[in-house]
Design a protein around this motif. Structure first.
Motif, PDB file in Angstrom:
ATOM      1  N   GLY A  16      25.110  48.829  40.889  1.00  0.00           N
ATOM      2  CA  GLY A  16      23.987  48.527  40.010  1.00  0.00           C
ATOM      3  C   GLY A  16      23.433  47.130  40.281  1.00  0.00           C
ATOM      4  O   GLY A  16      24.180  46.226  40.680  1.00  0.00           O
ATOM      5  N   GLU A  17      22.126  46.989  40.061  1.00  0.00           N
ATOM      6  CA  GLU A  17      21.503  45.669  40.224  1.00  0.00           C
ATOM      7  C   GLU A  17      21.430  45.020  38.852  1.00  0.00           C
ATOM      8  O   GLU A  17      20.601  45.414  38.016  1.00  0.00           O
ATOM      9  N   LEU A  18      22.318  44.064  38.612  1.00  0.00           N
ATOM     10  CA  LEU A  18      22.346  43.419  37.297  1.00  0.00           C
ATOM     11  C   LEU A  18      21.425  42.208  37.287  1.00  0.00           C
ATOM     12  O   LEU A  18      21.531  41.329  38.146  1.00  0.00           O
ATOM     13  N   LEU A  19      20.505  42.185  36.324  1.00  0.00           N
ATOM     14  CA  LEU A  19      19.495  41.134  36.265  1.00  0.00           C
ATOM     15  C   LEU A  19      19.995  39.930  35.469  1.00  0.00           C
ATOM     16  O   LEU A  19      19.438  38.846  35.575  1.00  0.00           O
ATOM     17  N   GLY A  20      21.028  40.142  34.663  1.00  0.00           N
ATOM     18  CA  GLY A  20      21.609  39.047  33.900  1.00  0.00           C
ATOM     19  C   GLY A  20      22.810  39.546  33.118  1.00  0.00           C
ATOM     20  O   GLY A  20      22.850  40.706  32.724  1.00  0.00           O
ATOM     21  N   ILE A  21      23.815  38.676  32.966  1.00  0.00           N
ATOM     22  CA  ILE A  21      25.008  39.002  32.174  1.00  0.00           C
ATOM     23  C   ILE A  21      25.240  37.831  31.236  1.00  0.00           C
ATOM     24  O   ILE A  21      25.140  36.669  31.657  1.00  0.00           O
ATOM     25  N   TRP A  22      25.567  38.138  29.964  1.00  0.00           N
ATOM     26  CA  TRP A  22      25.778  37.074  28.995  1.00  0.00           C
ATOM     27  C   TRP A  22      27.025  37.349  28.167  1.00  0.00           C
ATOM     28  O   TRP A  22      27.334  38.509  27.852  1.00  0.00           O
ATOM     29  N   THR A  23      27.710  36.293  27.823  1.00  0.00           N
ATOM     30  CA  THR A  23      28.881  36.396  26.952  1.00  0.00           C
ATOM     31  C   THR A  23      28.943  35.166  26.057  1.00  0.00           C
ATOM     32  O   THR A  23      28.377  34.119  26.383  1.00  0.00           O
ATOM     33  N   ALA A  24      29.669  35.315  24.935  1.00  0.00           N
ATOM     34  CA  ALA A  24      29.918  34.155  24.081  1.00  0.00           C
ATOM     35  C   ALA A  24      31.307  33.585  24.353  1.00  0.00           C
ATOM     36  O   ALA A  24      31.670  32.553  23.803  1.00  0.00           O
ATOM     37  N   ASP A  25      32.082  34.292  25.175  1.00  0.00           N
ATOM     38  CA  ASP A  25      33.467  33.871  25.394  1.00  0.00           C
ATOM     39  C   ASP A  25      33.824  33.993  26.889  1.00  0.00           C
ATOM     40  O   ASP A  25      34.439  34.967  27.317  1.00  0.00           O
ATOM     41  N   PRO A  26      33.415  32.997  27.686  1.00  0.00           N
ATOM     42  CA  PRO A  26      33.640  33.092  29.133  1.00  0.00           C
ATOM     43  C   PRO A  26      35.123  33.117  29.521  1.00  0.00           C
ATOM     44  O   PRO A  26      35.477  33.713  30.540  1.00  0.00           O
ATOM     45  N   VAL A  27      35.978  32.540  28.690  1.00  0.00           N
ATOM     46  CA  VAL A  27      37.410  32.533  29.009  1.00  0.00           C
ATOM     47  C   VAL A  27      37.972  33.959  28.890  1.00  0.00           C
ATOM     48  O   VAL A  27      38.689  34.454  29.764  1.00  0.00           O
ATOM     49  N   GLU A  28      37.595  34.628  27.796  1.00  0.00           N
ATOM     50  CA  GLU A  28      38.029  36.017  27.585  1.00  0.00           C
ATOM     51  C   GLU A  28      37.450  36.931  28.676  1.00  0.00           C
ATOM     52  O   GLU A  28      38.135  37.824  29.189  1.00  0.00           O
ATOM     53  N   LEU A  29      36.205  36.703  29.033  1.00  0.00           N
ATOM     54  CA  LEU A  29      35.572  37.523  30.069  1.00  0.00           C
ATOM     55  C   LEU A  29      36.314  37.365  31.395  1.00  0.00           C
ATOM     56  O   LEU A  29      36.589  38.351  32.093  1.00  0.00           O
ATOM     57  N   GLU A  30      36.676  36.154  31.729  1.00  0.00           N
ATOM     58  CA  GLU A  30      37.391  35.932  32.992  1.00  0.00           C
ATOM     59  C   GLU A  30      38.785  36.571  32.939  1.00  0.00           C
ATOM     60  O   GLU A  30      39.259  37.137  33.944  1.00  0.00           O
ATOM     61  N   GLN A  34      40.043  39.426  35.544  1.00  0.00           N
ATOM     62  CA  GLN A  34      41.268  39.325  36.355  1.00  0.00           C
ATOM     63  C   GLN A  34      42.179  40.521  36.118  1.00  0.00           C
ATOM     64  O   GLN A  34      42.806  41.034  37.038  1.00  0.00           O
ATOM     65  N   ARG A  35      42.233  41.003  34.866  1.00  0.00           N
ATOM     66  CA  ARG A  35      43.153  42.098  34.528  1.00  0.00           C
ATOM     67  C   ARG A  35      42.587  43.454  34.948  1.00  0.00           C
ATOM     68  O   ARG A  35      43.315  44.297  35.475  1.00  0.00           O
ATOM     69  N   LEU A  36      41.281  43.660  34.743  1.00  0.00           N
ATOM     70  CA  LEU A  36      40.717  45.011  34.899  1.00  0.00           C
ATOM     71  C   LEU A  36      39.783  45.181  36.093  1.00  0.00           C
ATOM     72  O   LEU A  36      39.519  46.316  36.504  1.00  0.00           O
ATOM     73  N   ALA A  37      39.299  44.085  36.621  1.00  0.00           N
ATOM     74  CA  ALA A  37      38.322  44.214  37.716  1.00  0.00           C
ATOM     75  C   ALA A  37      38.447  43.049  38.693  1.00  0.00           C
ATOM     76  O   ALA A  37      37.468  42.340  38.965  1.00  0.00           O
ATOM     77  N   PRO A  38      39.651  42.856  39.264  1.00  0.00           N
ATOM     78  CA  PRO A  38      39.804  41.726  40.182  1.00  0.00           C
ATOM     79  C   PRO A  38      38.975  41.888  41.455  1.00  0.00           C
ATOM     80  O   PRO A  38      38.788  40.918  42.195  1.00  0.00           O
ATOM     81  N   ASP A  39      38.474  43.108  41.694  1.00  0.00           N
ATOM     82  CA  ASP A  39      37.627  43.360  42.861  1.00  0.00           C
ATOM     83  C   ASP A  39      36.209  42.815  42.684  1.00  0.00           C
ATOM     84  O   ASP A  39      35.435  42.798  43.645  1.00  0.00           O
TER      85      ASP A  39
END
Ligand SMILES: C[S@@+](CC[C@H](N)C(=O)[O-])C[C@H]1O[C@@H](n2cnc3c(N)ncnc32)[C@H](O)[C@@H]1O
Length: 220
Positions: A16-30, A34-39
């Motif tokens: 998919g071509e993602l035009l933007g991704i946003w989060t309020a918790d970058p630590v949780e996202l990372e 790492q746990r679910l999508a290290p690829d």
């Protein structure tokens, strides 16, 4: 719009071509990455938690993706594998769940008719972003190409998975009323998944799942 980590993950993983991704918790996202999508690499902008909640009350990450160009439906119908046809599905979560299992079971594509846009954000949430893993078309009218049209209907003949063609159009009806008379008349077969006495029908997405996996396991 993609709501939630799994939708964003699958959209990225399936091109998919993602035009933007946003989060309020970058630590949780990372940590999730790492746990679910290290690829995957996930670069997200950081926004205020209260503002994010206004847009997506249930998710900690949101993205906007371009709607991918789809192959011509006739090309999909001319290829291998079963095509799932959802006739006028009403519930977007159900629609998304059907797309999710179609992707998981290796269906050639999903085609829908009727009032709902299968690319609605609520359907994308229901599919966990797996719309990006296979062709998903919204058609004005049913198309089958050279394939058999097989109606899945609780009142049909008991399913014998080994007797079905390897590349059919498998048609499923609306949640309340089932398949239209028009579609049932056009179908070459009308088959039922077995149910215990007193049970009238399965949920739409459950029926898609049971059908695709019965056929997949019979073909293995
Ligand atoms: C919730 S059901 C619709 C129920 C509707 N009252 C009927 O009798 O068809 C939604 C769709 O799931 C599929 N389905 C549900 N149970 C099924 C079964 N036991 N065998 C085959 N298809 C089934 C059918 O395609 C049906 O149109």
């Amino acid at each position: 719009m993609l709501e939630g980590f799994h939708a964003v993950k699958h959209a990225l993983r399936f091109g998919g071509e993602l035009l933007g991704i946003w989060t309020a918790d970058p630590v949780e996202l990372e940590a999730l990455r790492q746990r679910l999508a290290p690829d995957l690499q996930i670069q997200a902008g950081v926004v205020d938690a209260a503002e994010l909640k206004l847009v997506v009350p249930r998710a900690q990450v949101v993205a906007v993706a371009a709607r991918p160009a789809q192959p011509d439906p006739d090309t999909v119908l001319a290829g291998p594998g079963h095509v799932v046809l959802l006739e006028d599905p009403r519930h977007l979560g159900n629609l998304g769940a059907a797309i999710r299992v179609a992707a998981a079971a290796g269906a050639a594509g999903v085609m829908t008719t009727g009032r709902q846009d299968p690319w609605h954000p609520d359907a994308l949430r229901g599919s966990a972003g797996l719309h990006f893993a296979l062709p998903v078309h919204h058609l004005r009218a049913v198309r089958t190409g050279e394939r058999e049209l097989v109606a899945l209907d609780p009142a049909g003949d008991p399913m014998a998975p080994g007797e079905l063609p390897a590349a059919a159009v498998l048609a499923f009806g609306t949640e309340r009323d089932g398949l239209s008379d028009e579609l049932l008349a056009a179908a070459t077969r009308r088959i039922a998944l077995p149910m215990s006495p007193g049970v009238s029908s399965l949920n739409l997405a459950t029926a898609v799942a049971a059908t695709l996996y019965a056929l997949k396991l019979a073909a293995a």
